[in-house]
Design an enzyme around this catalytic site. Structure first.
Site, mmCIF file in Angstrom:
data_model
loop_
_atom_site.group_PDB
_atom_site.id
_atom_site.type_symbol
_atom_site.label_atom_id
_atom_site.label_comp_id
_atom_site.label_asym_id
_atom_site.label_seq_id
_atom_site.Cartn_x
_atom_site.Cartn_y
_atom_site.Cartn_z
ATOM 1 N N SER A 15 0.830 -1.216 0.000
ATOM 2 C CA SER A 15 0.000 0.000 0.000
ATOM 3 C C SER A 15 0.857 1.256 0.000
ATOM 4 C CB SER A 15 -0.928 0.005 1.226
ATOM 5 O OG SER A 15 -0.154 -0.035 2.414
ATOM 6 N N SER A 141 14.829 -7.493 3.885
ATOM 7 C CA SER A 141 15.459 -7.373 5.204
ATOM 8 C C SER A 141 15.834 -5.910 5.392
ATOM 9 C CB SER A 141 16.669 -8.308 5.258
ATOM 10 O OG SER A 141 17.359 -8.182 6.461
ATOM 11 N N TYR A 155 13.936 -4.186 16.348
ATOM 12 C CA TYR A 155 13.763 -4.156 14.887
ATOM 13 C C TYR A 155 14.947 -4.884 14.231
ATOM 14 C CZ TYR A 155 13.636 -2.435 10.089
ATOM 15 O OH TYR A 155 13.624 -2.358 8.714
ATOM 16 N N LYS A 159 15.143 -8.470 11.947
ATOM 17 C CA LYS A 159 15.759 -8.606 10.614
ATOM 18 C C LYS A 159 16.934 -9.602 10.644
ATOM 19 C CE LYS A 159 13.080 -5.696 8.340
ATOM 20 N NZ LYS A 159 12.120 -6.179 7.341
HETATM 21 N N1 LIG Z 1 12.174 2.667 4.832
HETATM 22 C C1 LIG Z 1 13.356 2.235 5.207
HETATM 23 O O1 LIG Z 1 14.269 3.048 5.539
HETATM 24 C C2 LIG Z 1 13.650 0.753 5.215
HETATM 25 C C3 LIG Z 1 14.992 0.336 5.259
HETATM 26 C C4 LIG Z 1 15.286 -1.004 5.267
HETATM 27 C C5 LIG Z 1 14.271 -1.943 5.219
HETATM 28 N N2 LIG Z 1 12.979 -1.541 5.190
HETATM 29 C C6 LIG Z 1 11.931 -2.581 5.153
HETATM 30 O O2 LIG Z 1 11.139 -2.416 4.007
HETATM 31 C C7 LIG Z 1 9.854 -2.982 4.228
HETATM 32 C C8 LIG Z 1 8.794 -2.013 3.737
HETATM 33 O O3 LIG Z 1 8.825 -0.856 4.519
HETATM 34 P P1 LIG Z 1 8.612 0.613 3.929
HETATM 35 O O4 LIG Z 1 9.816 1.384 4.235
HETATM 36 O O5 LIG Z 1 8.138 0.567 2.551
HETATM 37 O O6 LIG Z 1 7.473 1.149 4.927
HETATM 38 P P2 LIG Z 1 5.952 1.580 4.697
HETATM 39 O O7 LIG Z 1 5.860 2.615 3.650
HETATM 40 O O8 LIG Z 1 5.433 1.875 6.062
HETATM 41 O O9 LIG Z 1 5.262 0.239 4.144
HETATM 42 C C9 LIG Z 1 5.043 -0.858 4.962
HETATM 43 C C10 LIG Z 1 4.036 -1.769 4.309
HETATM 44 O O10 LIG Z 1 3.874 -2.918 5.152
HETATM 45 C C11 LIG Z 1 2.495 -3.149 5.337
HETATM 46 N N3 LIG Z 1 2.269 -3.805 6.640
HETATM 47 C C12 LIG Z 1 2.662 -3.419 7.857
HETATM 48 N N4 LIG Z 1 2.247 -4.309 8.771
HETATM 49 C C13 LIG Z 1 1.572 -5.267 8.109
HETATM 50 C C14 LIG Z 1 0.910 -6.464 8.482
HETATM 51 N N5 LIG Z 1 0.808 -6.863 9.756
HETATM 52 N N6 LIG Z 1 0.318 -7.224 7.521
HETATM 53 C C15 LIG Z 1 0.376 -6.842 6.238
HETATM 54 N N7 LIG Z 1 0.982 -5.713 5.808
HETATM 55 C C16 LIG Z 1 1.573 -4.949 6.739
HETATM 56 C C17 LIG Z 1 1.815 -1.805 5.205
HETATM 57 O O11 LIG Z 1 0.496 -2.006 4.713
HETATM 58 P P3 LIG Z 1 -0.869 -1.623 5.451
HETATM 59 O O12 LIG Z 1 -0.552 -0.704 6.581
HETATM 60 O O13 LIG Z 1 -1.675 -0.990 4.347
HETATM 61 O O14 LIG Z 1 -1.398 -2.954 5.884
HETATM 62 C C18 LIG Z 1 2.668 -1.124 4.143
HETATM 63 O O15 LIG Z 1 2.184 -1.433 2.857
HETATM 64 C C19 LIG Z 1 9.783 -3.325 5.704
HETATM 65 O O16 LIG Z 1 9.983 -4.711 5.887
HETATM 66 C C20 LIG Z 1 10.933 -2.538 6.302
HETATM 67 O O17 LIG Z 1 11.445 -3.157 7.473
HETATM 68 C C21 LIG Z 1 12.630 -0.209 5.172
#
Ligand SMILES: NC(=O)c1ccc[n+]([C@@H]2O[C@H](COP(=O)([O-])OP(=O)(O)OC[C@H]3O[C@@H](n4cnc5c(N)ncnc54)[C@H](OP(=O)(O)O)[C@@H]3O)[C@@H](O)[C@H]2O)c1
Length: 279
Positions: A15, A141, A155, A159
């Site tokens: 989303s 990850s 967190y 990971k």
């Molecule tokens: N942003 C960073 O700096 C960063 C860096 C390294 C890794 N990551 C990883 O990248 C991934 C995506 O994160 P993002 O940065 O894109 O954050 P984001 O914009 O907050 O997106 C997170 C997504 O996960 C979904 N989500 C959360 N809890 C959920 C659940 N229980 N069941 C199903 N869907 C769920 C949310 O969907 P809904 O709320 O619509 O359900 C949303 O679509 C994560 O695993 C995060 O740890 C992020």
């Protein structure tokens, strides 16, 4: 359709942020993409499907913390497409706070999404891929799965756990023609920052208050100044085009350098650098 790849892809957490960028980019290339969100309406709502060039991206309901929801979402895709060729385990969030201020419930909630959520998805999708004797699993990850970050310990632990699971899984499912790859983004500009959950005990009375706030400000600053999530999507495309993808792909040149450096410099020095950056 020439080079169009019509494989069926399931991307959890599509989303916003990284998941959305991956889903959109794959759909534009012709993939048949099912992205997920907890907020979505029941699974047969046709209006949620968007055409992107030759492929489509349909957003369906899924909560990775709920076994029934996982089962329903996977069954829905199988009913529509008969298969799942690619699973991107992306859904996740971050909690922040010192180890001491984090309650067991808060830590469990973090693991329930970031680790057990992936495990639930795998248990429902692997039988299909095994039967097909092919499939690709991409686990999103983080560099926090390689460097544990102060005040993001739980967190990071979630990971690290995902890294361990993926390394073993890769060996287990190789005989069935299934590929498993870890993608490790660094700070990326997404909703991750605004959705971060701060542990309840991290308030005024916390002995860690000052260092936690300094560290939190650093996390927020680096994330909002980070690259767009599409950089991660481009990496995913490259992985899908490889016959024999690597165990892990770090996203971003500076993070790649840090990971290589970690192999060669003493742990105490790594700790010193992380300490300087985050506390
Ligand atoms: N942003 C960073 O700096 C960063 C860096 C390294 C890794 N990551 C990883 O990248 C991934 C995506 O994160 P993002 O940065 O894109 O954050 P984001 O914009 O907050 O997106 C997170 C997504 O996960 C979904 N989500 C959360 N809890 C959920 C659940 N229980 N069941 C199903 N869907 C769920 C949310 O969907 P809904 O709320 O619509 O359900 C949303 O679509 C994560 O695993 C995060 O740890 C992020």
């Amino acid at each position: 359709m020439g080079n169009v790849n019509e494989d069926v892809v399931l991307v959890t957490g599509a989303s916003s942020g990284i998941g959305k960028a991956i889903a959109e980019r794959l759909a534009r290339l012709g993939y048949r993409v099912y992205g997920t969100s907890r907020k979505q309406k029941p699974l047969d709502d046709k209006s949620l499907e968007k055409q992107y060039g030759p492929g489509f991206f349909k957003l369906i309901q899924l909560d990775v913390c709920n076994e029934e929801s996982v089962k329903n979402a996977v069954e829905y895709v199988l009913e529509k497409e008969g298969t799942i060729d690619v699973l991107v385990n992306n859904a996740g969030f971050g909690i922040a706070g010192s180890v001491e201020d984090t309650s067991t419930e808060e830590a469990q909630k973090q693991f329930d999404t970031n680790f057990f959520g992936v495990h639930r998805m795998l248990r429902h999708v692997l039988p299909v891929m095994r039967k097909n004797r092919k499939g690709t699993i991409i686990n999103i990850s983080s560099v926090a799965g390689i460097f544990s970050i102060p005040f993001q310990s739980v967190y990071s632990a979630s990971k690290y756990a995902l890294e361990a699971l993926s390394e073993a899984l890769r060996v287990e499912v190789k005989p069935f023609g299934i590929k498993v790859v870890l993608v490790e983004p660094g700070d990326t500009r997404t909703e991750f920052t605004s959705r971060r959950q701060i542990v309840t005990a991290a308030g005024e009375n916390s002995v860690y208050k000052e260092s936690f706030e300094r560290s939190l400000n650093t996390m927020v600053r680096d994330e909002i100044n980070g690259p767009e999530p599409d950089v991660v999507a481009k990496v995913v495309i490259k992985i899908l085009r490889r016959k024999n993808p690597p165990v892990r792909v770090v996203v971003g040149a500076s993070y790649k350098a840090m990971v290589i450096l970690k192999r060669f410099i003493p742990a105490r020095f790594v700790e010193y650098i992380i300490g300087k950056l985050y506390s």
